[in-house]
Enzyme design. Sequence first.
Site, PDB file in Angstrom:
ATOM      1  N   ASP A  53       0.704  -1.235   0.558  1.00  0.00           N
ATOM      2  CA  ASP A  53      -0.095   0.022   0.068  1.00  0.00           C
ATOM      3  C   ASP A  53       0.796   1.453  -0.115  1.00  0.00           C
ATOM      4  O   ASP A  53       1.862   0.832   0.797  1.00  0.00           O
ATOM      5  CB  ASP A  53      -1.376   0.020   1.109  1.00  0.00           C
ATOM      6  CG  ASP A  53      -1.905   0.801   1.034  1.00  0.00           C
ATOM      7  OD1 ASP A  53      -2.072   1.583   0.214  1.00  0.00           O
ATOM      8  OD2 ASP A  53      -2.038   1.578   2.351  1.00  0.00           O
ATOM      9  N   SER A  54       0.460   2.557  -0.216  1.00  0.00           N
ATOM     10  CA  SER A  54       0.974   3.505  -0.419  1.00  0.00           C
ATOM     11  C   SER A  54       1.466   3.842   1.307  1.00  0.00           C
ATOM     12  O   SER A  54       2.647   4.568   1.583  1.00  0.00           O
ATOM     13  CB  SER A  54       0.346   4.868  -0.991  1.00  0.00           C
ATOM     14  OG  SER A  54      -0.625   4.922   0.143  1.00  0.00           O
ATOM     15  N   TYR A 109      -0.457   8.482  -2.160  1.00  0.00           N
ATOM     16  CA  TYR A 109      -0.143   8.655  -4.052  1.00  0.00           C
ATOM     17  C   TYR A 109      -1.611   8.896  -4.689  1.00  0.00           C
ATOM     18  O   TYR A 109      -1.800   9.599  -5.593  1.00  0.00           O
ATOM     19  CB  TYR A 109      -0.850   6.685  -4.066  1.00  0.00           C
ATOM     20  CG  TYR A 109       0.377   6.217  -4.131  1.00  0.00           C
ATOM     21  CD1 TYR A 109       2.140   6.779  -3.205  1.00  0.00           C
ATOM     22  CD2 TYR A 109       0.959   4.727  -4.486  1.00  0.00           C
ATOM     23  CE1 TYR A 109       2.743   6.085  -3.216  1.00  0.00           C
ATOM     24  CE2 TYR A 109       1.794   4.253  -4.287  1.00  0.00           C
ATOM     25  CZ  TYR A 109       2.986   4.530  -3.597  1.00  0.00           C
ATOM     26  OH  TYR A 109       3.993   4.517  -3.967  1.00  0.00           O
ATOM     27  N   GLY A 110      -2.323   8.942  -4.428  1.00  0.00           N
ATOM     28  CA  GLY A 110      -4.524   9.573  -4.435  1.00  0.00           C
ATOM     29  C   GLY A 110      -4.186  11.071  -5.971  1.00  0.00           C
ATOM     30  O   GLY A 110      -4.236  10.751  -6.706  1.00  0.00           O
ATOM     31  N   CYS A 127      -3.923  -1.620  -1.795  1.00  0.00           N
ATOM     32  CA  CYS A 127      -3.985   0.126  -2.558  1.00  0.00           C
ATOM     33  C   CYS A 127      -5.329   0.274  -4.027  1.00  0.00           C
ATOM     34  O   CYS A 127      -4.771  -0.141  -4.166  1.00  0.00           O
ATOM     35  CB  CYS A 127      -3.208   0.356  -2.739  1.00  0.00           C
ATOM     36  SG  CYS A 127      -3.339   2.033  -2.806  1.00  0.00           S
ATOM     37  N   ASN A 128      -6.120   0.856  -3.353  1.00  0.00           N
ATOM     38  CA  ASN A 128      -6.952   1.222  -4.647  1.00  0.00           C
ATOM     39  C   ASN A 128      -6.425   1.515  -5.566  1.00  0.00           C
ATOM     40  O   ASN A 128      -6.779   2.084  -6.889  1.00  0.00           O
ATOM     41  CB  ASN A 128      -8.339   1.991  -4.249  1.00  0.00           C
ATOM     42  CG  ASN A 128      -9.012   0.782  -3.106  1.00  0.00           C
ATOM     43  OD1 ASN A 128     -10.532   0.447  -3.173  1.00  0.00           O
ATOM     44  ND2 ASN A 128      -9.174   1.442  -1.575  1.00  0.00           N
ATOM     45  N   THR A 129      -5.818   3.167  -5.387  1.00  0.00           N
ATOM     46  CA  THR A 129      -5.395   3.875  -6.379  1.00  0.00           C
ATOM     47  C   THR A 129      -4.089   3.359  -6.888  1.00  0.00           C
ATOM     48  O   THR A 129      -4.347   2.933  -8.494  1.00  0.00           O
ATOM     49  CB  THR A 129      -4.772   4.981  -5.669  1.00  0.00           C
ATOM     50  OG1 THR A 129      -5.457   5.935  -4.781  1.00  0.00           O
ATOM     51  CG2 THR A 129      -4.309   6.003  -6.537  1.00  0.00           C
ATOM     52  N   GLU A 167      -2.918   9.031   8.191  1.00  0.00           N
ATOM     53  CA  GLU A 167      -1.266   8.215   8.663  1.00  0.00           C
ATOM     54  C   GLU A 167      -0.390   9.491   9.348  1.00  0.00           C
ATOM     55  O   GLU A 167       0.544   9.417   9.859  1.00  0.00           O
ATOM     56  CB  GLU A 167      -0.428   9.257   6.692  1.00  0.00           C
ATOM     57  CG  GLU A 167      -0.506   8.093   5.737  1.00  0.00           C
ATOM     58  CD  GLU A 167       0.041   7.032   5.753  1.00  0.00           C
ATOM     59  OE1 GLU A 167       0.903   6.751   6.431  1.00  0.00           O
ATOM     60  OE2 GLU A 167      -0.514   5.884   5.354  1.00  0.00           O
ATOM     61  N   CYS A 192     -10.970   2.891  -0.443  1.00  0.00           N
ATOM     62  CA  CYS A 192      -9.821   3.776   0.085  1.00  0.00           C
ATOM     63  C   CYS A 192      -9.038   2.313   1.602  1.00  0.00           C
ATOM     64  O   CYS A 192      -9.525   2.523   1.771  1.00  0.00           O
ATOM     65  CB  CYS A 192      -9.366   4.560   0.446  1.00  0.00           C
ATOM     66  SG  CYS A 192      -8.336   5.913   0.819  1.00  0.00           S
ATOM     67  N   THR A 193      -8.340   1.813   0.952  1.00  0.00           N
ATOM     68  CA  THR A 193      -8.151   0.669   2.400  1.00  0.00           C
ATOM     69  C   THR A 193      -7.141   1.960   3.184  1.00  0.00           C
ATOM     70  O   THR A 193      -7.782   1.114   5.152  1.00  0.00           O
ATOM     71  CB  THR A 193      -6.964  -0.031   1.782  1.00  0.00           C
ATOM     72  OG1 THR A 193      -5.934   0.744   1.810  1.00  0.00           O
ATOM     73  CG2 THR A 193      -7.908  -1.323   0.788  1.00  0.00           C
ATOM     74  N   HIS A 194      -7.385   3.046   3.291  1.00  0.00           N
ATOM     75  CA  HIS A 194      -7.206   4.141   4.712  1.00  0.00           C
ATOM     76  C   HIS A 194      -8.216   3.855   5.376  1.00  0.00           C
ATOM     77  O   HIS A 194      -8.292   4.377   6.647  1.00  0.00           O
ATOM     78  CB  HIS A 194      -6.315   5.083   4.285  1.00  0.00           C
ATOM     79  CG  HIS A 194      -5.017   5.027   4.408  1.00  0.00           C
ATOM     80  ND1 HIS A 194      -4.628   4.539   2.690  1.00  0.00           N
ATOM     81  CD2 HIS A 194      -4.439   5.252   4.750  1.00  0.00           C
ATOM     82  CE1 HIS A 194      -3.228   4.854   2.977  1.00  0.00           C
ATOM     83  NE2 HIS A 194      -2.822   5.406   3.894  1.00  0.00           N
TER      84      HIS A 194
HETATM   85  N1  DGL Z   1      -5.052   3.076   0.196  1.00  0.00           N
HETATM   86  C1  DGL Z   1      -4.877   3.803  -1.109  1.00  0.00           C
HETATM   87  C2  DGL Z   1      -5.544   3.272  -1.266  1.00  0.00           C
HETATM   88  O1  DGL Z   1      -6.367   2.540  -1.017  1.00  0.00           O
HETATM   89  C3  DGL Z   1      -4.022   5.123  -0.957  1.00  0.00           C
HETATM   90  C4  DGL Z   1      -3.875   5.947  -0.498  1.00  0.00           C
HETATM   91  C5  DGL Z   1      -3.076   7.156  -0.487  1.00  0.00           C
HETATM   92  O2  DGL Z   1      -2.196   6.980  -0.322  1.00  0.00           O
HETATM   93  O3  DGL Z   1      -4.033   8.490  -1.686  1.00  0.00           O
HETATM   94  O4  DGL Z   1      -6.288   4.335  -2.144  1.00  0.00           O
END
Ligand code: DGL
Length: 273
Positions: A13-14, A45-46, A76-78, A155, A187-189
């Site tokens: 993941d990011s 990353y988004g 990570c979805n992104t 984060e 988003c996994t966060h």
């Molecule tokens: N956890 C990530 C996701 O599922 C991305 C978070 C990010 O870095 O913007 O998209």
Amino acid sequence: MRYDVNKPIGVLDSGVGGLTVARELMRQLPHEQIIYVGDTLRCPYGPRPEEEIRQFTWEMIDYLVGQDVKLIVIACNTATAVVLKEARQRLTIPVIGVIDPGARAAVKVTRSKRIGVIGTKMTVESNSYEKALRHVEGQVVVESLACPPFVPLVESSQTTGAYVERVVANTLRPLLSYDMDTLILGCTHYPLLADVIGRVIGPDVQLISSGDETALEVAALLDYNGIAAGNDFIPEHVYHATGDTRSFERIATDWLNQPIQAKRLVLGTEGTT
Ligand code: DGL
């Protein structure tokens, strides 16, 4: 040589978000060893350009392949939106993303077929959820919203309190008038903010995280390929963060409910300058 079924699974993941998927993997597949990589130094990353997300994600994938993992979960979805397809084409091991499992989980629970999706800018702009949802259920009506403030909150360990409630309420306001019965945390966060999101969005909307369904998919693939770890194998998970390991450890210890130690990993140009 015989194939070693106890080889680890790579999870990337990011940042700390992929831990929400890792926790489900550990719960459903207690004998599988996980090597986790969180690119906390370069998170989020988004908002980044697609090319950068691609490059950073491949650096994590290459690292995990070098660790001889038997399967990779892009938690990570992104990164899933940008890299999953090409990773599946290039790698010889199975690669799983989180968008299709998230979409399937949502279609399982929705009754009105009106679904909301929240995610990063890249995930929302890629329309990946809409496509994945339509693939499973053609009648679905989808409304998506990018929530850029959420990942930096998570984060930095800010997941409760008045400030967080305010930021979440302000960010989700455009969705409050949308009549939906299911909201995908795309988003996994975001599962780390689920309590606050749930309060803002109301009790009539089901929140969907992809972790549960992703772990089911991993289990099926391990089984199908005959590479599930042995029942007597006791895994020792390994955690890597590219940024400050103490902050990663704090969040991971809290979320996984066990003391976590992380190693610092150097990726990309940081290693050459
Ligand atoms: N956890 C990530 C996701 O599922 C991305 C978070 C990010 O870095 O913007 O998209």
